[in-house]
Design an enzyme around this catalytic site. Structure first.
Site, short mmCIF file in Angstrom:
data_model
loop_
_atom_site.label_atom_id
_atom_site.label_comp_id
_atom_site.label_asym_id
_atom_site.label_seq_id
_atom_site.Cartn_x
_atom_site.Cartn_y
_atom_site.Cartn_z
N ASN A 1 -10.53 -2.95 -6.38
CA ASN A 1 -9.70 -2.08 -7.23
C ASN A 1 -10.27 -1.87 -8.63
OD1 ASN A 1 -6.48 -3.15 -5.86
ND2 ASN A 1 -7.78 -1.44 -5.28
N ASP B 1 0.83 -1.21 0.00
CA ASP B 1 0.00 0.00 0.00
C ASP B 1 0.87 1.26 0.00
OD1 ASP B 1 -2.28 1.50 0.02
OD2 ASP B 1 -2.75 1.16 2.14
C1 FPP Z 1 -1.72 0.13 -3.44
O1 FPP Z 1 -1.28 1.47 -3.48
C2 FPP Z 1 -1.17 -0.66 -4.55
C3 FPP Z 1 -1.91 -1.28 -5.52
C4 FPP Z 1 -3.37 -1.22 -5.57
C5 FPP Z 1 -1.30 -2.06 -6.59
C6 FPP Z 1 0.00 -2.74 -6.31
C7 FPP Z 1 0.70 -2.94 -7.58
C8 FPP Z 1 2.04 -2.90 -7.78
C9 FPP Z 1 3.01 -2.79 -6.67
C10 FPP Z 1 2.61 -2.96 -9.14
C11 FPP Z 1 2.39 -4.19 -9.96
C12 FPP Z 1 2.54 -5.48 -9.25
C13 FPP Z 1 3.20 -6.59 -9.70
C14 FPP Z 1 3.03 -7.85 -8.95
C15 FPP Z 1 4.09 -6.59 -10.86
P1 FPP Z 1 -2.38 2.61 -3.61
O2 FPP Z 1 -2.54 2.94 -5.05
O3 FPP Z 1 -3.63 2.18 -2.91
O4 FPP Z 1 -1.70 3.80 -2.83
P2 FPP Z 1 -2.42 4.93 -1.97
O5 FPP Z 1 -3.14 4.24 -0.86
O6 FPP Z 1 -1.27 5.76 -1.51
O7 FPP Z 1 -3.34 5.66 -2.91
#
Ligand code: FPP
Length: 257
Positions: free
Chosen positions: A80, A32
């Site tokens: 998501n 996250d």
């Molecule tokens: C949460 O951060 C992250 C995600 C919803 C996606 C995670 C994806 C990756 C790390 C990249 C691709 C993965 C692989 C396995 C290649 P957020 O967007 O919720 O952050 P925020 O809470 O700060 O808005």
């Protein structure tokens, strides 16, 4: 250069504190903070996700080097799908490009790829790429890397109930025979042990519909580090913290010592 060298030495030092005979068998991570990381830098959320893939590499490498047998990453939840279309597309593209880029590393390091979740809901291109990597790495046995994609724990439990009910209806199983092992066998995670250590980055202290059944006795570790900044160093810190805890599984301290 000097700073990097000092940091590497610090990491070696930290790694040495880990008892390799008491490693968590299954680490699960809620990655996250990508969006906030990008915002802090005045960049778009996509930039955060791109840099999040570097942290993915760090934890996959770190776990494999240590000898952790199972690593599960929450890459995309059922919720998501409600994000802006452009962000969903970016995440899907990143997934395909990461799979293409990392297949040789997975093979070289004897790592098997698996997924949990409703992978059929994924765009065809992503689904095909995933199936390809899953097939090519299926005999690897050093570590199992599981990506939770279009994953929701309540949906998983709901599907499990439906599958077992159908077997009851068709007299394949009798209701008295339903126990925890029957449920385990019908979950997406049927081939994985329970989670020992659950890590969530970015300071949020929530489970967000991730592996609700499987974390029954997991140790929870929350860190303020935003996901793109997460490195092997932070992984070591989490494992060292885990190893200091007394896991009682409902028993008393005297019973387990
Ligand atoms: C949460 O951060 C992250 C995600 C919803 C996606 C995670 C994806 C990756 C790390 C990249 C691709 C993965 C692989 C396995 C290649 P957020 O967007 O919720 O952050 P925020 O809470 O700060 O808005």
């Amino acid at each position: 250069m000097v700073k990097n060298h000092a940091f590497a030495l610090f990491n070696v030092d930290l790694k040495k504190q880990i008892h390799t005979n008491a490693l968590p068998k299954h680490i699960a991570i809620i990655m996250d903070g990508n969006g906030r990381w990008a915002k802090q830098k005045g960049m778009l959320r996509a930039f955060g996700h791109e840099n999040g893939t570097k942290a993915v590499r760090q934890v996959v490498e770190g776990c494999a080097e240590l000898g952790v047998e199972n690593l599960t990453l929450y890459a995309f939840s059922t919720e998501n799908w409600n994000r802006p279309k452009i962000e969903v597309q970016t995440l899907m593209k990143l997934l395909v490009s990461s799979l293409k880029k990392e297949i040789s590393t997975l093979q070289k390091n004897n790592i098997k790829l698996a997924t949990i979740g409703n992978s059929e809901a994924l765009p065809e291109k992503v689904y095909k790429e995933l199936q390809d990597v899953i097939e090519k790495t299926k005999d690897n046995n050093r570590m199992c890397l599981t990506l939770a994609l279009s994953y929701g724990s309540r949906e998983e439990i709901l599907n499990t109930v439906k599958k077992i009910s159908l077997k009851v209806k068709n007299n394949i199983i009798s209701p008295e025979k339903i126990d925890e092992s029957v449920i385990n066998k019908h979950l997406y995670t049927q081939n994985l042990p329970d989670v020992d250590l659950l890590i969530r980055t970015s300071g949020e202290q929530r489970i967000s519909n991730f592996l609700l059944w499987q974390i029954a006795y997991a140790e929870l570790y929350f860190t303020n580090v935003l996901w793109p900044d997460f490195t092997k160093h932070h992984l070591y810190e989490a494992i060292i913290d885990y190893q200091k805890r007394e896991r009682r599984f409902g028993k008393t301290s005297e019973q387990i010592n």
